[in-house]
Design a protein around this motif. Structure first.
Motif, PDB file in Angstrom:
ATOM      1  N   PHE A 237       5.780  16.056 -17.185  1.00 50.82           N
ATOM      2  CA  PHE A 237       5.843  16.196 -18.431  1.00 50.82           C
ATOM      3  C   PHE A 237       5.449  16.340 -19.534  1.00 50.82           C
ATOM      4  O   PHE A 237       5.803  15.029 -19.405  1.00 50.82           O
ATOM      5  N   ASP A 238       4.238  16.388 -20.089  1.00 53.92           N
ATOM      6  CA  ASP A 238       3.773  15.791 -20.938  1.00 53.92           C
ATOM      7  C   ASP A 238       4.698  16.193 -22.477  1.00 53.92           C
ATOM      8  O   ASP A 238       4.843  15.955 -23.707  1.00 53.92           O
ATOM      9  N   ILE A 239       6.129  17.211 -22.010  1.00 52.27           N
ATOM     10  CA  ILE A 239       6.316  17.916 -23.019  1.00 52.27           C
ATOM     11  C   ILE A 239       7.771  17.813 -22.382  1.00 52.27           C
ATOM     12  O   ILE A 239       8.543  18.497 -21.400  1.00 52.27           O
ATOM     13  N   PRO A 240       8.515  16.725 -22.763  1.00 53.85           N
ATOM     14  CA  PRO A 240       9.819  16.290 -22.072  1.00 53.85           C
ATOM     15  C   PRO A 240      11.583  17.168 -21.726  1.00 53.85           C
ATOM     16  O   PRO A 240      12.247  17.130 -21.590  1.00 53.85           O
ATOM     17  N   ASP A 241      11.394  17.478 -23.509  1.00 61.38           N
ATOM     18  CA  ASP A 241      12.236  18.332 -23.882  1.00 61.38           C
ATOM     19  C   ASP A 241      11.929  19.383 -24.849  1.00 61.38           C
ATOM     20  O   ASP A 241      10.888  19.608 -25.489  1.00 61.38           O
ATOM     21  N   ILE A 242      12.591  20.151 -24.513  1.00 59.78           N
ATOM     22  CA  ILE A 242      12.331  21.682 -25.511  1.00 59.78           C
ATOM     23  C   ILE A 242      13.481  22.208 -25.879  1.00 59.78           C
ATOM     24  O   ILE A 242      14.809  22.040 -25.584  1.00 59.78           O
ATOM     25  N   LYS A 243      12.624  23.251 -26.940  1.00 57.83           N
ATOM     26  CA  LYS A 243      14.383  23.370 -27.710  1.00 57.83           C
ATOM     27  C   LYS A 243      14.760  24.878 -27.179  1.00 57.83           C
ATOM     28  O   LYS A 243      13.676  26.270 -26.642  1.00 57.83           O
ATOM     29  N   TYR A 244      15.872  25.650 -26.354  1.00 57.42           N
ATOM     30  CA  TYR A 244      15.830  26.435 -25.482  1.00 57.42           C
ATOM     31  C   TYR A 244      17.737  26.818 -24.938  1.00 57.42           C
ATOM     32  O   TYR A 244      18.098  25.548 -25.134  1.00 57.42           O
ATOM     33  N   VAL A 245      17.243  27.987 -24.458  1.00 62.69           N
ATOM     34  CA  VAL A 245      19.071  27.988 -24.659  1.00 62.69           C
ATOM     35  C   VAL A 245      19.324  27.365 -22.290  1.00 62.69           C
ATOM     36  O   VAL A 245      18.636  27.665 -21.595  1.00 62.69           O
TER      37      VAL A 245
END
Length: 352
Positions: A237-245
């Motif tokens: 995961f290059d991006i470990p956190d995302i904004k999502y439901v």
């Protein structure tokens, strides 16, 4: 002459003050008159009077416009159609025959356009709301199978253990407790309607989601399948956190990982690689497997409801349909790259 003059003045006042776009077309498709609102809708000016419709630029996204006018002139019957303009507005178009009573024939048509954009947008909002609720019910029936199956397997193992206080028993009980906790969380996520109750507030239900935690929950839900298949799940995961439901991203990953295990080949251990990366304005979540793959002619239909990749594998055919609906309703898209015998790669594009 006086009466005719007064009548003409009344008609001119009507044309100047009406808010409805109207066109008056004769039987030779010549523009005879139009109301001021039609100037904006059709990009008209007074220089267009007397011109053939083919010579007048318009922004109507409706290819059979001329054919329908001809049909009304010939049949002397009204025609009604919902159409969209290039500025994405919607109109109720009515084509009415202009009948010369004494001769019993049509001498042209009167075309009226009523703006129904708000009505269409409201209908779309209700349709989206219905899809979201439908997805919840599909997800409940589909996603709960994994956790419930794990609990049943753990209970059977527990029944076969002689010493309930042994280390093996404690490990099984701990796994059972974790599975039950995960099941309760899943049910809570799936029945949380806060993100679908208000279609005009797309941010409702969104939050920061830690993907490794979601993968842990997916592993636990699919523990029995992972154990039986010896599946290997790798993450990058290059991006470990995302904004999502939260419930949506969990269901997306659950379905994609579950399918990767379900459609594994008999020759190889299932290997699933999950990663994230930034591509333009999207965060791309990729799930790649080494399974049986998907035939090229099925790429366009694989996301349809009840579509099946293979009839030899048990399933309902709603998993990928759920995934696509959730992704698109959140403003994203999903793509598949696959070939028979070469595995599949699903790319979920999530708007930041």
């Amino acid at each position: 002459m006086k009466d005719l003059k007064e009548l003409n003045e009344e008609l001119e006042n009507y044309f100047r003050n009406t808010v409805i776009p109207q066109l008056f077309i004769d039987a030779n498709f010549i523009l005879r008159k139009f109301t001021p609102p039609a100037m904006k809708l059709f990009n008209l000016s007074n220089r267009d009077l007397g011109k053939h419709l083919d010579d007048i630029s318009d922004n109507i996204r409706y290819p059979t416009f001329m054919e329908n006018i001809k049909e009304v002139i010939e049949s002397q019957e009204d025609f009604e159609k919902e159409i969209q303009t290039t500025d994405m507005n919607w109109y109720q178009m009515n084509i009415l025959p202009y009948i010369v009573r004494k001769e019993g024939r049509s001498n042209g048509v009167i075309i009226t356009f009523v703006d129904i954009t708000d009505r269409i947008e409201t209908l779309k909002a209700f349709e989206k709301l219905n899809r979201n609720f439908e997805n919840i019910f599909y997800t409940v029936s589909h996603d709960l199978r994994g956790p419930v199956g794990n609990i049943e397997s753990l209970i059977k193992l527990l029944e076969d253990v002689d010493d309930i206080k042994s280390e093996d028993s404690k490990e099984i009980l701990d796994s059972l407790v974790e599975s039950v906790t995960n099941l309760k969380q899943t049910i809570s996520d799936l029945t949380d309607k806060s993100d679908v109750m208000d279609s005009k507030s797309p941010e409702k239900g969104l939050g920061k989601v830690h993907l490794q935690q979601i993968i842990h929950e997916v592993r636990l839900s699919l523990k029995d399948k992972i154990s039986k298949s010896n599946a290997v799940i790798k993450t990058d995961f290059d991006i470990p956190d995302i904004k999502y439901v939260r419930r949506k991203i969990r269901s997306i990953l659950y379905n994609l990982v579950s399918n990767a295990i379900k459609y594994a080949t008999s020759e190889e251990i299932p290997t699933i690689c999950i990663k994230t990366e930034k591509v333009n304005e999207f965060i791309v979540l990729t799930v790649q497997d080494n399974g049986i793959g998907i035939a090229e002619d099925k790429h366009d239909t694989v996301f349809d409801r009840y579509a099946r990749i293979s009839d030899e594998v048990e399933g309902t055919g709603v998993g990928l349909f759920i995934v696509k609906s959730m992704v698109e309703d959140s403003g994203g898209k999903i793509e598949v790259e696959s070939a028979l015998g070469k595995g599949s790669t699903f790319k979920v594009y999530i708007k930041e």
